[in-house]
Design an enzyme around this catalytic site. Structure first.
Site, PDB file in Angstrom:
ATOM      1  N   CYS A   7       0.870  -1.186   0.000  1.00  0.00           N
ATOM      2  CA  CYS A   7       0.000   0.000   0.000  1.00  0.00           C
ATOM      3  C   CYS A   7       0.903   1.231   0.000  1.00  0.00           C
ATOM      4  O   CYS A   7       2.081   1.134  -0.344  1.00  0.00           O
ATOM      5  CB  CYS A   7      -0.967  -0.019   1.189  1.00  0.00           C
ATOM      6  SG  CYS A   7      -0.177   0.040   2.807  1.00  0.00           S
ATOM      7  N   ASN A  10       2.350   1.429   4.334  1.00  0.00           N
ATOM      8  CA  ASN A  10       2.674   0.142   4.995  1.00  0.00           C
ATOM      9  C   ASN A  10       2.379   0.186   6.506  1.00  0.00           C
ATOM     10  O   ASN A  10       3.039  -0.469   7.296  1.00  0.00           O
ATOM     11  CB  ASN A  10       4.137  -0.262   4.731  1.00  0.00           C
ATOM     12  CG  ASN A  10       4.474  -1.702   5.141  1.00  0.00           C
ATOM     13  OD1 ASN A  10       5.601  -2.019   5.466  1.00  0.00           O
ATOM     14  ND2 ASN A  10       3.506  -2.591   5.127  1.00  0.00           N
ATOM     15  N   CYS A  12      -1.310   0.697   7.382  1.00  0.00           N
ATOM     16  CA  CYS A  12      -2.748   0.406   7.520  1.00  0.00           C
ATOM     17  C   CYS A  12      -3.165  -0.800   6.680  1.00  0.00           C
ATOM     18  O   CYS A  12      -3.352  -1.902   7.200  1.00  0.00           O
ATOM     19  CB  CYS A  12      -3.592   1.630   7.131  1.00  0.00           C
ATOM     20  SG  CYS A  12      -3.341   3.061   8.199  1.00  0.00           S
ATOM     21  N   ARG A  13      -3.313  -0.593   5.390  1.00  0.00           N
ATOM     22  CA  ARG A  13      -3.926  -1.635   4.553  1.00  0.00           C
ATOM     23  C   ARG A  13      -3.046  -2.857   4.341  1.00  0.00           C
ATOM     24  O   ARG A  13      -3.498  -4.000   4.507  1.00  0.00           O
ATOM     25  CB  ARG A  13      -4.334  -1.043   3.197  1.00  0.00           C
ATOM     26  CG  ARG A  13      -5.457  -0.039   3.303  1.00  0.00           C
ATOM     27  CD  ARG A  13      -5.605   0.764   2.029  1.00  0.00           C
ATOM     28  NE  ARG A  13      -4.446   1.631   1.802  1.00  0.00           N
ATOM     29  CZ  ARG A  13      -4.231   2.346   0.725  1.00  0.00           C
ATOM     30  NH1 ARG A  13      -5.093   2.284  -0.278  1.00  0.00           N
ATOM     31  NH2 ARG A  13      -3.174   3.123   0.617  1.00  0.00           N
ATOM     32  N   SER A  14      -1.770  -2.644   3.953  1.00  0.00           N
ATOM     33  CA  SER A  14      -0.964  -3.832   3.626  1.00  0.00           C
ATOM     34  C   SER A  14      -0.602  -4.689   4.840  1.00  0.00           C
ATOM     35  O   SER A  14      -0.575  -5.920   4.714  1.00  0.00           O
ATOM     36  CB  SER A  14       0.271  -3.469   2.783  1.00  0.00           C
ATOM     37  OG  SER A  14       1.130  -2.586   3.450  1.00  0.00           O
ATOM     38  N   ASP A 122      -8.233   3.870   1.177  1.00  0.00           N
ATOM     39  CA  ASP A 122      -7.254   4.336   2.156  1.00  0.00           C
ATOM     40  C   ASP A 122      -7.995   4.888   3.383  1.00  0.00           C
ATOM     41  O   ASP A 122      -8.737   5.863   3.265  1.00  0.00           O
ATOM     42  CB  ASP A 122      -6.413   5.431   1.490  1.00  0.00           C
ATOM     43  CG  ASP A 122      -5.304   5.944   2.380  1.00  0.00           C
ATOM     44  OD1 ASP A 122      -5.302   5.619   3.582  1.00  0.00           O
ATOM     45  OD2 ASP A 122      -4.440   6.676   1.864  1.00  0.00           O
TER      46      ASP A 122
HETATM   47  P1  4NP Z   1      -1.747   2.817   4.133  1.00  0.00           P
HETATM   48  O1  4NP Z   1      -2.377   4.169   4.748  1.00  0.00           O
HETATM   49  O2  4NP Z   1      -1.221   3.180   2.769  1.00  0.00           O
HETATM   50  O3  4NP Z   1      -2.911   1.905   4.076  1.00  0.00           O
HETATM   51  O4  4NP Z   1      -0.660   2.381   5.097  1.00  0.00           O
HETATM   52  C1  4NP Z   1      -1.704   5.391   4.777  1.00  0.00           C
HETATM   53  C2  4NP Z   1      -0.747   5.612   5.732  1.00  0.00           C
HETATM   54  C3  4NP Z   1      -0.112   6.840   5.795  1.00  0.00           C
HETATM   55  C4  4NP Z   1      -0.437   7.840   4.889  1.00  0.00           C
HETATM   56  C5  4NP Z   1      -1.393   7.597   3.923  1.00  0.00           C
HETATM   57  C6  4NP Z   1      -2.025   6.371   3.860  1.00  0.00           C
HETATM   58  N1  4NP Z   1       0.193   9.099   4.983  1.00  0.00           N
HETATM   59  O5  4NP Z   1      -0.182  10.001   4.207  1.00  0.00           O
HETATM   60  O6  4NP Z   1       1.102   9.283   5.793  1.00  0.00           O
END
Ligand code: 4NP
Length: 159
Positions: A7, A10, A12-14, A122
């Site tokens: 994702c 790294n 939340c989703r992944s 997201d």
């Molecule tokens: P992820 O979520 O891609 O599912 O881990 C996010 C984590 C951090 C950010 C965006 C999405 N950020 O903008 O810092």
């Protein structure tokens, strides 16, 4: 088989898809090596987001590990790189050293026949519901990935 979930951050989703895929493979008795990474570098070394960890924990899924960034070497280490959204798809493909590597990159939800969308939304800037939704999507997606791998194996037991 070695599978990398990818994702943006790294955190939340992944990591959630990673834990769900590990769980689904275990349930199915399928030997899988699973890891996750992010396309961005902001959260390198951080544990999964506490909101994501809490949502996963509520349904018995434990998240662990520290965030890392995806690298070109991941195309050698992994058989499949499963991404959460179309932006991840473009970003990971841009790192691919050749066409065969690009073919290893697929949308994670594309293996879920009941998916109501092609992306894992997201949850980072949204409310609690978004995190709960990610866990549900991850579990259904992981079952789809395992079913796909099992059907590949049934057709060609050498894989
Ligand atoms: P992820 O979520 O891609 O599912 O881990 C996010 C984590 C951090 C950010 C965006 C999405 N950020 O903008 O810092």
């Amino acid at each position: 088989m070695r599978i990398l979930l990818v994702c943006l951050g790294n955190i939340c989703r992944s990591p959630t898809a990673e834990a769900a895929l590990r769980e689904a493979a275990e349930e199915a008795g399928l030997e899988l090596e699973v890891d996750s990474a992010g396309t961005g570098d902001w959260h390198i070394g951080s544990p999964p987001d506490h909101r994501m960890t809490a949502a996963a924990e509520r349904v018995g899924l434990t998240l662990d590990g520290a965030a890392r960034q995806v690298t070109p070497a991941d195309f050698e280490r992994f058989d499949l790189l499963l991404v959460m959204d179309r932006t991840n798809l473009a970003d990971v493909c841009a790192l691919a050293p050749d066409e065969a590597s690009k073919a290893k990159v697929r949308l994670f939800r594309s293996f879920d026949p009941d998916a109501d969308g092609e992306e894992v939304p997201d949850p980072y800037y949204g409310g609690a519901d978004g995190f709960t939704h990610v866990v549900e999507i991850a579990r259904a997606g992981a079952r789809g990935v395992v079913a796909h791998l099992q059907s590949m194996h049934d057709r060609d037991p050498s894989r």
